[in-house]
Motif scaffolding. Structure first.
Motif: not given
Length: 124
Positions: A12-13, A16-17, A22, A25, A29
């Motif tokens: 997913w990462w 960018d699913d 968020d 994510k 990051d």
């Protein structure tokens, strides 16, 4: 907090699913210690070889080169897998649980069966 990513979270990462929140994510990051298991790369390579995960080509290499810390599978992890209760039958997920336990990592997963083990979890 040191994190270990379940395979679906890594996928997913990379894509960018929107299935990955968020806030997760952002943590991936910005968290300094995020690990991906060699078992995840192994699982993805097998799934691509049998056609269950067709795209993109070279996905195992993309995961390897993602910038996350690669966590090798060791004898201690393999031994711990054999001592886990049979809550989950998937050998790759069982390895991730064992690695998270052995290395004192928080497993990032949406898998309800993984969350039933005695392991720190960050629900994805």
């Amino acid at each position: 907090m040191s994190l270990l990513l379940d395979t679906h979270v890594v996928l997913w990462w990379l894509a960018d699913d929107p299935a990955l929140a968020d806030e997760i994510k952002d943590r991936l990051d910005n968290e300094p210690d995020v690990c991906v298991s060699a078992a995840t790369i192994w699982e993805v390579a097998i799934k691509q070889a049998i056609g269950k995960l067709p795209e993109p080509a070279g996905l195992p290499e993309l995961i390897r080169d993602s910038g996350f810390t690669l966590l090798p599978v060791g004898a201690r992890h393999a031994t711990a897998v054999g001592r886990l209760p049979m809550i989950h039958r998937d050998p790759f997920d069982r390895m991730l649980v064992a690695q998270a336990q052995c290395e004192n990592l928080t497993l990032v997963t949406r898998d309800q069966n993984c969350q039933r083990y005695d392991v720190k979890v960050l629900p994805a």
